[in-house]
Enzyme design. Structure first.
Site, mmCIF file in Angstrom:
data_model
loop_
_atom_site.group_PDB
_atom_site.id
_atom_site.type_symbol
_atom_site.label_atom_id
_atom_site.label_comp_id
_atom_site.label_asym_id
_atom_site.label_seq_id
_atom_site.Cartn_x
_atom_site.Cartn_y
_atom_site.Cartn_z
ATOM 1 C CB ALA A 75 49.136 34.650 53.268
ATOM 2 C CB THR A 76 43.571 33.161 53.569
ATOM 3 O OG1 THR A 76 44.069 33.098 51.960
ATOM 4 C CG2 THR A 76 42.317 33.543 53.701
ATOM 5 C CD GLN A 183 52.421 36.603 44.940
ATOM 6 O OE1 GLN A 183 53.316 36.500 44.451
ATOM 7 N NE2 GLN A 183 51.302 35.883 44.821
ATOM 8 C CB ALA A 204 55.502 27.693 53.603
ATOM 9 C CG HIS A 205 51.464 28.238 48.898
ATOM 10 N ND1 HIS A 205 50.818 28.569 47.680
ATOM 11 C CD2 HIS A 205 50.770 28.873 49.560
ATOM 12 C CE1 HIS A 205 49.802 29.387 47.799
ATOM 13 N NE2 HIS A 205 49.627 29.720 48.825
ATOM 14 C CB THR A 244 48.360 20.464 67.095
ATOM 15 O OG1 THR A 244 47.656 20.396 68.462
ATOM 16 C CG2 THR A 244 49.478 19.689 67.057
ATOM 17 C CB CYS A 330 35.779 31.882 35.075
ATOM 18 S SG CYS A 330 36.401 31.812 33.408
#
Ligand code: PLP
Length: 406
Positions: A75-76, A183, A204-205, A244, A330
């Site tokens: 998505a980035t 999300q 996907a993740h 590819t 952080c």
């Protein structure tokens, strides 16, 4: 059954691959290893067929045409391609982009770069539940606005935006509408037709598929969206994204969408039950615990709480048996409170003491009970050691206290 520690409650960060997804992917690593762009032999045809099937599965989960799905590395990349691709392609038409202050960095930093290139960007504020007001979008549109990018649901606080209303406004004013749907996709209904979405980023993740594969939905008609490609090369994906294709990853993404579509309603119901049990038990047993985000319009598996009079890092340290995320990020040497919580008007103290519980497909009732119990015990222990808490209990208004520098 004994609990296995640590417990994973960070499902917004990533999710494990579902065994059904893994099974679907495995044949494509070695047996069916063809390049989907090889048109001259069966190895390529087989890979292309697998990619086409996945394209249809992904499209079906958002009510799109399979030809409108462009595969990316995540998505980035999808956010970058959507926003920069539109900005560069429509530059003659206008130089103004609208987004919100609580988008993911993949959207915010892309917009910042475009500002350096001479575009104007409006970062809309959100209300105290984290929602973008549709009227604020209408007010921000000017005759040079080319794109509006508003997320479906926020990754920290889980608030679901009124995307359908925002889409309608953009459509009626001739402004392209992009939504970072990462999300919410696969967890709550998402429909590019009824929501008037022109571009959408998914990955996907976050839905029990593999890492490193995503997609961008790009509307083909009414209106037809054109994009300036960001990657030069073989002209894959209708020329919008050369490279590819990651065939096993794409097959996994497709299967993850199929499973998500089948299980969405029952999974949401189960997770809302867990989330509400956690919220009510924790707030019932502990005082001064506030909910961040919207009470009901939120992702089923998201619970974000702030605990007054405790320090976020100590809280996380005390709860090491659970993989969680906090509202303190952080960044290099400094501990910055979350920009999302700040935009909601949450004070620095409460932002620092916030915890995001991310529940998901493999979360069990035993894990939820363990998390409730550990949270209560840890907060009580930390508060016992807290002079601030003692003062507050004595009725001292901490805002009026003059602190001596030392
Ligand atoms: N957008 C949102 C809202 C996210 O939560 C994330 C992941 O953290 C991304 C974009 C980036 O996705 P990816 O990890 O696939 O690049």
């Amino acid at each position: 059954m004994a609990l296995k520690l640590p417990i994973y409650m960070d499902y917004h960060a990533t999710t494990p691959v579902d065994p059904r997804v893994l099974d679907a992917m495995l044949p494509y690593f070695s047996g069916h290893f063809g390049n989907a762009a090889s048109r001259s032999h069966p190895f390529g045809w087989e890979a292309e067929k697998a990619v086409d099937d996945a394209r249809a599965q992904i499209a079906a989960l958002m009510n799109a045409d399979p030809r409108e799905i462009i595969f990316t590395s995540g998505a980035t990349e999808s956010d970058n391609l959507a926003i920069k691709g539109v900005a560069e392609m429509y530059r003659e038409k206008g130089d103004h982009i609208i987004t919100s202050q609580i988008e993911h960095k993949a959207v915010l930093d892309t917009c910042k770069r475009l500002e350096n290139d001479g575009f104007r960007v409006t970062y809309l504020p959100v209300d105290d539940t984290g929602m973008v007001r549709p009227e604020s979008v209408a007010e921000a549109i000017d005759d040079k606005t080319i794109l509006c990018s508003i997320m479906l649901a926020n990754n920290e606080i889980g608030t679901i935006n009124p995307v359908e209303e925002i889409g309608k406004i953009c459509r009626s004013r001739g402004v392209l509408f992009h939504s970072d749907a990462v999300q919410g996709f696969g967890k709550i209904p998402f429909n590019v037709q009824t929501m008037s979405v022109d571009l959408a980023s998914v990955t996907a993740h976050k839905i029990y598929g593999p890492k490193g594969v995503g997609a961008l939905y790009v509307r083909r008609k009414s209106p037809r969206v054109r994009l300036q490609s960001q990657m030069d090369g073989g002209g894959h994906e209708r020329g919008m994204r050369s490279g590819t294709l990651n065939v096993p990853g794409i097959v996994g993404f497709g299967k993850a969408c199929e499973v998500a579509g089948l299980d969405m309603a029952s999974e949401a119901e189960r997770l809302i039950g867990f989330r509400e049990r956690m919220r009510s038990e924790i707030q019932g047993k502990l005082e001064a615990v506030s909910l961040n985000g919207h009470p009901t319009r939120r992702l089923p598996g998201n619970l974000n709480l702030s605990f007054a009079y405790v320090e976020g890092e100590s809280l996380l340290m005390g709860m090491k048996d659970i993989a969680l995320s906090s509202g303190s990020a952080c960044t290099s040497a400094s501990l910055e409170p979350s920009y999302v919580l700040k935009a909601l008007g949450v004070g620095d103290d409460m932002a620092h003491s916030s915890i995001r519980y991310g529940l998901g497909r493999f979360t069990t009732a035993e894990e939820v009970e363990f998390a409730i119990d550990l949270t209560i015990r840890t907060v009580e222990r930390l508060r016992e050691m807290s002079p601030l808490y003692e003062l507050a209990r004595e009725g001292v208004d901490l805002k009026t206290v003059q602190w001596e520098p030392h």
